[in-house]
Scaffold this motif. Structure first.
Motif, PDB file in Angstrom:
ATOM      1  N   ALA A  54       0.669  -1.191   0.293  1.00  0.00           N
ATOM      2  CA  ALA A  54       0.081  -0.081  -0.167  1.00  0.00           C
ATOM      3  C   ALA A  54       0.871   1.302  -0.005  1.00  0.00           C
ATOM      4  O   ALA A  54       0.347   2.293  -0.417  1.00  0.00           O
ATOM      5  N   SER A  55       2.025   1.097   0.568  1.00  0.00           N
ATOM      6  CA  SER A  55       2.946   2.425   0.829  1.00  0.00           C
ATOM      7  C   SER A  55       3.482   2.862  -0.678  1.00  0.00           C
ATOM      8  O   SER A  55       3.296   2.165  -1.679  1.00  0.00           O
ATOM      9  N   ASN A  56       3.946   4.085  -1.076  1.00  0.00           N
ATOM     10  CA  ASN A  56       4.871   4.315  -1.884  1.00  0.00           C
ATOM     11  C   ASN A  56       6.217   4.131  -1.867  1.00  0.00           C
ATOM     12  O   ASN A  56       7.107   4.853  -2.695  1.00  0.00           O
ATOM     13  N   GLY A 355      -3.901  -0.703  -1.018  1.00  0.00           N
ATOM     14  CA  GLY A 355      -4.450   0.770  -0.990  1.00  0.00           C
ATOM     15  C   GLY A 355      -5.607   0.602  -1.578  1.00  0.00           C
ATOM     16  O   GLY A 355      -6.160  -0.332  -2.315  1.00  0.00           O
ATOM     17  N   CYS A 356      -6.639   1.522  -1.304  1.00  0.00           N
ATOM     18  CA  CYS A 356      -8.238   1.417  -1.391  1.00  0.00           C
ATOM     19  C   CYS A 356      -8.337   2.962  -2.029  1.00  0.00           C
ATOM     20  O   CYS A 356      -8.419   3.869  -1.277  1.00  0.00           O
ATOM     21  N   ARG A 370      -5.365  -0.409  -4.955  1.00  0.00           N
ATOM     22  CA  ARG A 370      -4.106  -0.213  -5.920  1.00  0.00           C
ATOM     23  C   ARG A 370      -2.997  -0.773  -4.949  1.00  0.00           C
ATOM     24  O   ARG A 370      -2.871  -0.516  -3.827  1.00  0.00           O
ATOM     25  N   THR A 372       1.203  -1.413  -4.699  1.00  0.00           N
ATOM     26  CA  THR A 372       2.552  -1.005  -4.922  1.00  0.00           C
ATOM     27  C   THR A 372       3.411  -2.055  -5.229  1.00  0.00           C
ATOM     28  O   THR A 372       3.722  -2.975  -4.203  1.00  0.00           O
TER      29      THR A 372
END
Length: 400
Positions: A54-56, A355-356, A370, A372
């Motif tokens: 989920a992180s970038n 990610g949502c 989403r 990563t």
């Protein structure tokens, strides 16, 4: 990304006695709850058992020993804060060093470091335009570009997503200064912009090209030098890049890259640079360490793309609908906003953080998970992530 106009909310009741001037917030909150669009903060522990998709942190550098050491040593030498705006006391030798190496790595003449990627986009768009300027903006652009266009007070034309012909036709209608602004990789579906087509339209119509390479740096181009480098546009006289230090470099902050005279102009005119406290030394030190690490280990960029391709291939082979990734973002469509929220929560319960994305963060109104595609994921972790997403998929998420 384009943001919808907020719905009108009722005015607070007037009359004798105390008035709750924020009573309209209750109605807005109720509407969000009914639409499944409530957002909440969820503090994460320092050590989490969750597998992070989920992180970038595209290259897994935020906790790399060299990046952490760069932050620590910078804080010990320069202090915890920058102590002022960059034009007063907030510029250190470390900031200048980061700017020189960042520009050289990405193939540009000069760079200017700001406190965030959001601030970098606001700086570039507003400082390079005025009331007489035409800004042509891709419909899929990030909210920071959208806000930059609004703050610029320039005439802004939104063109269909990834449409160079529309860009050319729109630019041809204007006789003065013009900018074409686009993400390099769009954050919702991870698709790449048609940079060659956009650049050709700008050259033919005498416009500048401003590209947000937040999702390209560290993933695309030779050794992760970015999407503009990959397209042969790095260092071109009419091209300006913005980027963030918080994704592939594992730190925080943003930067604008371009011709030296553009950077000098921003120093004198960009409000998010002039009136903001400089980037903290620890963040600058971490970003510089991450940049040097990427320079020594260029294979990290290719690994991030490889992980994205594996995630996409396995998920779509099992019947899920996903956008083909051009970089390290893998977007998986959900049947509804509420289904996406439940799906993300079920993944979390199963040990996977994803990610949502729901309205208004998605331009087409279609909710997504989403992912990563971090370059440091192992084969076992990729298999585990795919199995978890498939096991928790809601009804209607697959076509099988």
């Amino acid at each position: 990304m384009p943001q919808p106009t907020p719905a009108a909310t009722p005015e607070p009741a007037r009359g004798p006695g105390p008035v709750d001037v924020f009573s309209w917030i209750d109605a807005a909150q109720s509407a969000r709850e009914q639409a499944g669009l409530v957002r909440t903060l969820r503090p994460r522990p320092a050590e989490s058992p969750l597998l992070d998709l989920a992180s970038n942190d595209y290259l897994g550098l935020s906790r790399h020993p060299e990046t952490v050491r760069g932050a620590r040593e910078a804080a010990e030498r320069w202090g915890a804060g920058a102590t002022g705006s960059r034009l007063v006391t907030g510029t250190t030798e470390l900031h200048a060093e980061l700017e020189r190496e960042l520009a050289a790595f990405c193939g540009f003449e000069a760079a200017l470091v700001l406190s965030s990627g959001y601030a970098a986009n606001l700086a570039a768009v507003t400082a390079l335009s005025d009331r007489g300027t035409l800004i042509v903006s891709d419909a899929g652009n990030h909210a920071s570009i959208v806000d930059g266009c609004r703050l610029s007070r320039a005439e802004t034309a939104i063109i269909p997503h990834s449409d160079p012909d529309a860009a050319r036709k729109t630019l041809a209608t204007h006789d003065g200064r013009a900018l074409l602004v686009s993400d390099s990789v769009f954050s919702v579906d991870g698709d790449a912009a048609p940079l060659a087509g956009y650049a050709a339209a700008c050259r033919d119509e005498g416009a500048a090209l401003v590209v947000d390479d937040a999702h390209g740096l560290g993933v695309l181009g030779e050794g992760g030098r970015g999407a503009l480098y990959a397209a042969g546009l790095a260092g071109a006289p009419g091209v300006v890049a913005t980027l963030t230090l918080s994704k592939s470099l594992g730190s925080q902050g943003g930067a604008v890259l371009g011709p030296a005279k553009v950077i000098r102009h921003l120093v004198n005119t960009a409000r998010t640079f002039i009136f903001d406290t400089g980037l903290a030394p620890a963040a600058a030190g971490a970003a510089l360490a991450g940049l040097r690490l990427l320079g020594r280990e260029p294979e990290r960029a290719g690994r991030a793309r490889e992980v994205a391709a594996q995630l996409y291939g396995r998920l779509t082979a099992s019947g899920l609908t996903a956008a083909r990734p051009d970089a390290a973002v893998v977007s998986v469509r959900a049947p509804s906003a509420s289904a996406a929220l439940r799906w993300a929560a079920d993944c979390r319960e199963a040990g996977l953080s994803v990610g949502c994305f729901r309205p208004p963060s998605v331009p087409d109104g279609i909710s997504r998970l989403r992912l990563t595609a971090r370059g440091d994921l192992t084969g076992e972790e990729i298999t585990r992530a795919v199995a978890t997403i498939l096991r928790t998929a809601p009804a209607g998420a697959t076509d099988r």
